[in-house]
Design a protein around this motif. Structure first.
Motif, PDB file in Angstrom:
ATOM      1  N   VAL A 156       0.834  -1.202   0.000  1.00  0.00           N
ATOM      2  CA  VAL A 156       0.000   0.000   0.000  1.00  0.00           C
ATOM      3  C   VAL A 156       0.868   1.251   0.000  1.00  0.00           C
ATOM      4  N   VAL A 157       1.917   1.254   0.812  1.00  0.00           N
ATOM      5  CA  VAL A 157       2.795   2.432   0.892  1.00  0.00           C
ATOM      6  C   VAL A 157       3.457   2.703  -0.455  1.00  0.00           C
ATOM      7  N   GLU A 158       3.919   1.649  -1.125  1.00  0.00           N
ATOM      8  CA  GLU A 158       4.549   1.826  -2.438  1.00  0.00           C
ATOM      9  C   GLU A 158       3.559   2.369  -3.453  1.00  0.00           C
ATOM     10  N   GLN A 159       2.331   1.885  -3.422  1.00  0.00           N
ATOM     11  CA  GLN A 159       1.318   2.368  -4.362  1.00  0.00           C
ATOM     12  C   GLN A 159       1.032   3.854  -4.138  1.00  0.00           C
ATOM     13  N   ILE A 160       0.963   4.252  -2.868  1.00  0.00           N
ATOM     14  CA  ILE A 160       0.704   5.662  -2.563  1.00  0.00           C
ATOM     15  C   ILE A 160       1.863   6.537  -3.038  1.00  0.00           C
ATOM     16  N   LYS A 161       3.079   6.079  -2.803  1.00  0.00           N
ATOM     17  CA  LYS A 161       4.248   6.864  -3.234  1.00  0.00           C
ATOM     18  C   LYS A 161       4.327   6.952  -4.745  1.00  0.00           C
ATOM     19  N   ASP A 162       3.905   5.900  -5.443  1.00  0.00           N
ATOM     20  CA  ASP A 162       3.878   5.949  -6.899  1.00  0.00           C
ATOM     21  C   ASP A 162       2.854   6.962  -7.394  1.00  0.00           C
ATOM     22  N   LEU A 163       1.666   6.934  -6.795  1.00  0.00           N
ATOM     23  CA  LEU A 163       0.597   7.843  -7.221  1.00  0.00           C
ATOM     24  C   LEU A 163       0.943   9.300  -6.952  1.00  0.00           C
ATOM     25  N   THR A 164       1.570   9.541  -5.805  1.00  0.00           N
ATOM     26  CA  THR A 164       1.842  10.928  -5.386  1.00  0.00           C
ATOM     27  C   THR A 164       3.252  11.389  -5.739  1.00  0.00           C
ATOM     28  N   HIS A 165       4.014  10.518  -6.396  1.00  0.00           N
ATOM     29  CA  HIS A 165       5.400  10.834  -6.768  1.00  0.00           C
ATOM     30  C   HIS A 165       6.240  11.197  -5.546  1.00  0.00           C
ATOM     31  N   GLY A 166       6.148  10.347  -4.532  1.00  0.00           N
ATOM     32  CA  GLY A 166       7.013  10.540  -3.378  1.00  0.00           C
ATOM     33  C   GLY A 166       6.353  10.427  -2.025  1.00  0.00           C
ATOM     34  N   GLY A 167       5.063  10.588  -1.951  1.00  0.00           N
ATOM     35  CA  GLY A 167       4.381  10.491  -0.665  1.00  0.00           C
ATOM     36  C   GLY A 167       3.273  11.522  -0.530  1.00  0.00           C
ATOM     37  N   ALA A 168       2.333  11.237   0.354  1.00  0.00           N
ATOM     38  CA  ALA A 168       1.183  12.125   0.546  1.00  0.00           C
ATOM     39  C   ALA A 168       1.549  13.332   1.400  1.00  0.00           C
ATOM     40  N   ASP A 169       0.874  14.433   1.133  1.00  0.00           N
ATOM     41  CA  ASP A 169       1.040  15.612   1.988  1.00  0.00           C
ATOM     42  C   ASP A 169       0.382  15.367   3.340  1.00  0.00           C
ATOM     43  N   PHE A 170      -0.753  14.656   3.313  1.00  0.00           N
ATOM     44  CA  PHE A 170      -1.469  14.333   4.547  1.00  0.00           C
ATOM     45  C   PHE A 170      -1.990  12.907   4.463  1.00  0.00           C
ATOM     46  N   ALA A 171      -1.777  12.140   5.527  1.00  0.00           N
ATOM     47  CA  ALA A 171      -2.297  10.777   5.619  1.00  0.00           C
ATOM     48  C   ALA A 171      -3.133  10.671   6.887  1.00  0.00           C
ATOM     49  N   PHE A 172      -4.373  10.266   6.757  1.00  0.00           N
ATOM     50  CA  PHE A 172      -5.290  10.141   7.889  1.00  0.00           C
ATOM     51  C   PHE A 172      -5.533   8.664   8.182  1.00  0.00           C
ATOM     52  N   GLU A 173      -5.335   8.271   9.431  1.00  0.00           N
ATOM     53  CA  GLU A 173      -5.591   6.900   9.859  1.00  0.00           C
ATOM     54  C   GLU A 173      -6.908   6.868  10.612  1.00  0.00           C
TER      55      GLU A 173
END
Length: 280
Positions: A156-173
């Motif tokens: 999941v983390v890799e998919q998010i980094k791919d989509l956002t080109h490096g990581g999310a500005d905000f992640a809510f759990e």
């Protein structure tokens, strides 16, 4: 509660009023007693209020007056789910237009984070869940990308980094799982990415954090009740609902009498429904 007099209330920095916290967490009124009983057996108040009764006694500082034309069988959802989610995106952090947001857990809280992120002008809004049935509802609330956490492949983390080109500005759990909290932090962008923990974890559990993540600028914060103040801001949220600015009715998938409350709770636990309203 919102007493408007304690150090926390007057600080303007938090919604965590301290005035009656000790007695509230013990399930009693500020004078240390309960107003409920069955025969001679006392019953505790939940969160200083209590539900499933037509009349109740509670501290004045925990009362919020709302408009008379608001339907109770809908705005009852504004007592927790909506403000906790919408507020987390609007009040706990500052989402700038175009920011990338990811929400872990698309239940009643997480779906409302989507609403708040959309209202704040977020660009990419990613939702992560193990229930693909949540995607359709989530897209109505602003979701742009859905990740099924059960599907094999990249993490999941890799998919998010791919989509956002490096990581999310905000992640809510919004799950309440310490492993998911770790995923949310890992999915944040270095330098300024912020992980917001909303979910309620089982008591006594701890989350691991690498100091290097903090040194490289990632932020980890919590959000309680979405950072919203009960007396001054919940009436505004009711207005937003009545004006069509936020969705509420769509979350309520089951309405039942109080006799069927156990079945309603079981349905939410199984993920069969987002929220149920009990009419009594």
């Amino acid at each position: 509660p919102e007493c408007r007099q304690c150090p926390n209330c007057t600080s303007g920095r938090t919604n965590l009023c301290l005035s009656i916290r000790d007695t509230r967490d013990k399930g009693v009124m500020p004078d240390g007693t309960s107003r409920f009983s069955v025969g001679r057996t006392g019953i505790h108040h939940f969160m200083g209020t209590s539900t499933f009764s037509n009349f109740t006694v509670l501290p004045e500082i925990a009362l919020a007056k709302i408009r008379k034309d608001a339907p109770f069988d809908k705005v009852c959802f504004l007592g927790c789910g909506v403000p906790t989610g919408v507020g987390a995106a609007l009040y706990s952090v500052t989402i700038r237009p175009g920011d990338n947001v990811v929400v872990f857990g698309l239940g009643g809280i997480g779906l409302n984070v989507l609403q708040g992120a959309r209202m704040a002008g977020a660009g990419m809004i990613i939702g992560v869940d193990i229930n693909p049935a949540r995607e359709q509802m989530a897209r109505r609330l602003g979701l742009t990308h859905f990740i099924n956490a059960k599907v094999a492949g990249k993490s999941v983390v890799e998919q998010i980094k791919d989509l956002t080109h490096g990581g999310a500005d905000f992640a809510f759990e919004a799950v309440g799982n310490i492993d998911v909290m770790r995923q949310a932090l890992d999915s944040c962008r270095l330098g300024w990415g912020t992980c917001v923990v909303i979910g309620l974890e089982p008591g006594g559990m701890e989350m691991s954090v690498r100091p290097v993540d903090v040194r490289y600028g990632k932020r980890l914060i919590g959000s309680y009740f979405g950072g919203m103040k009960g007396r001054s801001q919940i009436p505004r949220l009711v207005d937003w609902y009545m004006e069509g600015k936020i969705l509420v009715d769509e979350f309520i998938e089951n309405v039942s009498p109080v006799e069927d409350i156990n079945a309603s709770i079981d349905g939410m636990n199984r993920g069969a429904s987002i929220r149920s309203v009990v009419v009594f």
